[in-house]
Design an enzyme around this catalytic site. Structure first.
Site, PDB file in Angstrom:
ATOM      1  N   HIS A 371      -2.694  30.399   7.997  1.00 21.16           N
ATOM      2  CA  HIS A 371      -1.583  31.039   7.290  1.00 21.16           C
ATOM      3  C   HIS A 371      -2.074  31.363   5.882  1.00 21.16           C
ATOM      4  O   HIS A 371      -2.474  30.471   5.123  1.00 21.16           O
ATOM      5  CB  HIS A 371      -0.365  30.128   7.251  1.00 21.16           C
ATOM      6  CG  HIS A 371       0.336  30.004   8.574  1.00 21.16           C
ATOM      7  ND1 HIS A 371       0.948  28.854   8.992  1.00 21.16           N
ATOM      8  CD2 HIS A 371       0.500  30.907   9.576  1.00 21.16           C
ATOM      9  CE1 HIS A 371       1.468  29.043  10.193  1.00 21.16           C
ATOM     10  NE2 HIS A 371       1.207  30.281  10.577  1.00 21.16           N
ATOM     11  N   GLU A 374      -1.273  29.521   2.351  1.00 17.63           N
ATOM     12  CA  GLU A 374      -1.446  28.071   2.224  1.00 17.63           C
ATOM     13  C   GLU A 374      -2.797  27.746   1.587  1.00 17.63           C
ATOM     14  O   GLU A 374      -3.693  27.160   2.203  1.00 17.63           O
ATOM     15  CB  GLU A 374      -1.282  27.417   3.599  1.00 17.63           C
ATOM     16  CG  GLU A 374       0.117  27.648   4.167  1.00 17.63           C
ATOM     17  CD  GLU A 374       0.274  27.263   5.629  1.00 17.63           C
ATOM     18  OE1 GLU A 374      -0.694  26.741   6.223  1.00 17.63           O
ATOM     19  OE2 GLU A 374       1.359  27.484   6.193  1.00 17.63           O
ATOM     20  N   ARG A 427       1.948  35.504   4.776  1.00 18.14           N
ATOM     21  CA  ARG A 427       1.626  34.460   5.752  1.00 18.14           C
ATOM     22  C   ARG A 427       0.762  34.963   6.908  1.00 18.14           C
ATOM     23  O   ARG A 427      -0.116  34.251   7.398  1.00 18.14           O
ATOM     24  CB  ARG A 427       2.949  33.904   6.298  1.00 18.14           C
ATOM     25  CG  ARG A 427       2.873  32.998   7.512  1.00 18.14           C
ATOM     26  CD  ARG A 427       4.296  32.705   7.982  1.00 18.14           C
ATOM     27  NE  ARG A 427       4.372  31.955   9.218  1.00 18.14           N
ATOM     28  CZ  ARG A 427       4.448  30.637   9.302  1.00 18.14           C
ATOM     29  NH1 ARG A 427       4.424  29.912   8.205  1.00 18.14           N
ATOM     30  NH2 ARG A 427       4.546  30.027  10.477  1.00 18.14           N
ATOM     31  N   HIS A 496      -2.702  22.765   7.125  1.00 23.90           N
ATOM     32  CA  HIS A 496      -1.608  23.666   6.774  1.00 23.90           C
ATOM     33  C   HIS A 496      -0.895  23.095   5.541  1.00 23.90           C
ATOM     34  O   HIS A 496      -1.214  22.024   5.051  1.00 23.90           O
ATOM     35  CB  HIS A 496      -0.591  23.763   7.916  1.00 23.90           C
ATOM     36  CG  HIS A 496      -1.072  24.527   9.102  1.00 23.90           C
ATOM     37  ND1 HIS A 496      -0.633  25.795   9.408  1.00 23.90           N
ATOM     38  CD2 HIS A 496      -1.969  24.191  10.070  1.00 23.90           C
ATOM     39  CE1 HIS A 496      -1.225  26.212  10.505  1.00 23.90           C
ATOM     40  NE2 HIS A 496      -2.043  25.263  10.940  1.00 23.90           N
ATOM     41  N   GLU A 571       0.030  18.839   7.569  1.00 26.02           N
ATOM     42  CA  GLU A 571       0.859  19.628   6.657  1.00 26.02           C
ATOM     43  C   GLU A 571       0.730  18.950   5.298  1.00 26.02           C
ATOM     44  O   GLU A 571       1.312  17.888   5.050  1.00 26.02           O
ATOM     45  CB  GLU A 571       2.323  19.654   7.121  1.00 26.02           C
ATOM     46  CG  GLU A 571       2.563  20.496   8.364  1.00 26.02           C
ATOM     47  CD  GLU A 571       2.573  21.986   8.079  1.00 26.02           C
ATOM     48  OE1 GLU A 571       2.584  22.362   6.880  1.00 26.02           O
ATOM     49  OE2 GLU A 571       2.574  22.769   9.039  1.00 26.02           O
TER      50      GLU A 571
END
Length: 609
Positions: A371, A374, A427, A496, A571
């Site tokens: 993405h 990020e 994104r 991520h 994440e």
């Protein structure tokens, strides 16, 4: 290569070419181009080697210095002072000098670049009234205490006569001397041909654009149908489904027409009433929850001459040059790789690190920035790669040297470049689709339960899965590369942001499949280790259970295709204070705690049969 003087650099290039003369010359040229050496320089050195000439730079071998008479200097100054459309690049060839020489001559004659200004738009009385209204809004609808997100809309005109081009936005003038008002001021032209573009914008992104051709304007009918119903509603549904927002329309008359007012009420869109409104163009710094301030913090205070490090975020070019440099520095351990290509032709660059021949079946694949927005993910990936190569900690060395490592810091190069040049919050990929929309979500595009939940069929959505699995060149080509090494993988780690969570497969179901219990038990120990350095708290669980359904992700495909035992998705920081705009000062703390947890993961699995 940067620490070498010029002749030493030339010797290194020459020796490299001699060893690889059986390959095409472009192999050597591209190898050193990745390290920042121009193609022209490398080709020149290669020709010298082929001709048996010395590769050392000879004194006086460059071009002779150009000199300009005083008369020509004065002519150059006169062609610049008080003129519009001046381009240093275009002036240079007229006088047979380069752009830098032109700039130096202008500086010597006190000719400086000045920005054209608009004639005053508001009177002092109007400005005071605008400030009063804005203060009232900041204490009510925009009060930080209520946490309401602001959505604004804006219409911008783009002219066809060149008045918006870079060369016509500035002018040169001698210090202390006046120039003609036609040059000094921009002026509005009656019935000027132009193109109108409308957007809705918030801290979470922007809507699709409505483009109105020359000769038309956004009247009440167009605004209600094309802007509010077709675009604003979809933007709210995708980005502000929590309902915690207020719409701040521009003060144009059409924006408060009766049918538009009725649409606001029908669609339950909270908005700023006209009598409380103030032109939002007057105070752009208050619009998006200080996003620009966050971007400034995110990018840190960086000198252009700084070496690659982790006190700032880096561009794709800087990351790839660094990867090439470490492949050269650790040539006995590190191999530069191309894992695939993007739609715009950019390579997906990574490295393979191998400390011993017996580790090939104990490989770990680390990826990041699938993405584009990020950024912290690629920063953490490069930090971990550096630690694998350089750390002297005994625990790190034991884990690092008992595995092969494949590290790809930027899986989505087109999107990543776009976040640096155009839209920081972008994104997806950059493949063009219908309705003027671009890109699919590359982490919904893999051929594992493709588009079975948590993905969209709308090309304008941030979670658009694509027309079919592997429709995106980057996911298709990367999957083909993974097929060549997948059965040797012991671990797959995907980075991520943001949520502070350690996620387990799968994204399409809440069922606990495969070795879920084993991954969960080790993951608990990993997030405990992660918290010890800075106290950062992570959650752990199945993707669909802990966050949301998300089918067609790369970890699911790897797990489902190869049965890779150790499969985790991080994440990273944070939980929403900064979101994707994590300040540069938090890169190293985030990377350190993450690396601590990864070492713990592989230590724990090493104890298992």
């Amino acid at each position: 290569m940067e620490h070498l003087n010029e002749n030493d650099r030339r010797s290194v290039i020459a020796e490299f070419y001699r060893r690889h003369m059986h390959l095409k010359k472009s192999f050597t040229v591209n190898h050193f181009f990745q390290m920042g050496i121009s193609k022209r320089t490398t080709y020149s050195i290669c020709r010298r080697v082929e001709n048996g000439n010395s590769v050392e730079r000879q004194v006086g071998s460059g071009r002779p210095a150009r000199k300009m008479s005083q008369k020509k200097r004065e002519a150059l100054v006169n062609q610049s002072h008080g003129k519009l459309g001046v381009s240093l690049r275009k002036i240079g060839p007229k006088f047979k000098i380069d752009k830098k020489y032109v700039s130096n001559i202008l500086k010597e004659n006190n000719v400086k670049l000045a920005t054209r200004k608009f004639a005053p738009k508001y009177s002092e009385k109007q400005k005071l009234e605008q400030k009063r209204k804005l203060r009232h809004l900041s204490e009510s609808a925009f009060s930080p205490s209520n946490g309401t997100e602001i959505i604004i809309d804006d219409e911008s005109y783009f002219t066809f006569d060149g008045s918006d081009t870079t060369n016509n936005k500035h002018f040169y003038c001698k210090e202390g001397e006046e120039v003609d008002d036609k040059v000094k001021f921009k002026r509005y032209k009656k019935f000027q041909s132009k193109l109108l573009v409308w957007l809705a914008i918030s801290s979470r992104g922007h809507s699709t654009a409505f483009i109105c051709p020359s000769g038309n304007s956004v009247n009440a009918d167009i605004y209600e149908k094309q802007c509010i119903r077709s675009r604003l509603v979809r933007f709210i549904r995708e980005k502000h489904s929590d309902g915690n927002f207020v719409f701040w329309p521009d003060m144009a008359t059409a924006h408060y027409a009766a049918k538009v007012f009725a649409a606001y009420n029908e669609l339950s869109i909270p908005f700023i009433p006209k009598d409380k409104n103030v032109p939002n163009i007057f105070c752009p710094h208050t619009l998006i929850s200080n996003v620009q301030d966050l971007i400034d913090k995110e990018r840190g205070k960086r000198n252009i001459t700084d070496e690659f490090g982790w006190d700032d975020y880096h561009t794709l070019e800087e990351i790839n040059i660094w990867l090439g440099a470490i492949a050269e520095q650790y040539h006995d351990k590190v191999t530069l790789l191309k894992g695939g290509s993007s739609y715009e032709g950019r390579p997906i660059v990574g490295v393979h690190v191998s400390f011993a021949p017996g580790n090939e079946n104990r490989s770990v694949f680390i990826d990041a920035n699938i993405h584009a927005c990020e950024w912290i993910s690629s920063a953490v990936a490069t930090y971990i790669l550096n630690q694998v190569l350089t750390s002297t900690d005994t625990n790190v060395r034991e884990v690092a040297e008992s595995h092969d490592w494949y590290v790809f810091p930027v899986l989505n190069p087109d999107g990543y470049v776009y976040t640096h040049l155009s839209d920081r919050t972008w994104r997806k990929t950059r493949v063009p689709y219908d309705d003027g929309c671009y890109g699919a979500d590359p982490n919904r595009n893999w051929d594992n339960h493709f588009n079975e939940g948590g993905a969209s069929d709308d090309p304008c959505s941030d979670t658009y899965a694509g027309p079919e699995a592997f429709s995106e060149p980057m996911t298709k080509s990367l999957s083909e590369y993974l097929l060549t090494i997948g059965h040797s993988l012991e671990g797959y780690i995907s980075f991520h942001s943001y949520h502070q969570a350690l996620l387990l497969p799968y994204g399409y179901t809440t069922d606990h499949l495969d070795n879920y219990d084993e991954l969960y038990d080790v993951g608990l120990k990993a997030i405990d280790t992660l918290s010890q350095r800075y106290g950062t708290q992570y959650e752990i669980g199945n993707v669909a259970e802990l966050m949301y359904i998300a089918s067609g992700g790369s970890p699911d495909w790897v797990k489902g295709t190869f049965g890779t035992r150790i499969t985790y998705t991080y994440e990273l920081r944070d939980t929403g204070k900064y979101g994707f705009l994590l300040p540069a000062e938090l890169i190293i703390p985030t990377a350190e705690e993450t690396f601590d947890s990864i070492i713990r993961i592989f230590q724990e699995f090493a104890k298992k049969p």
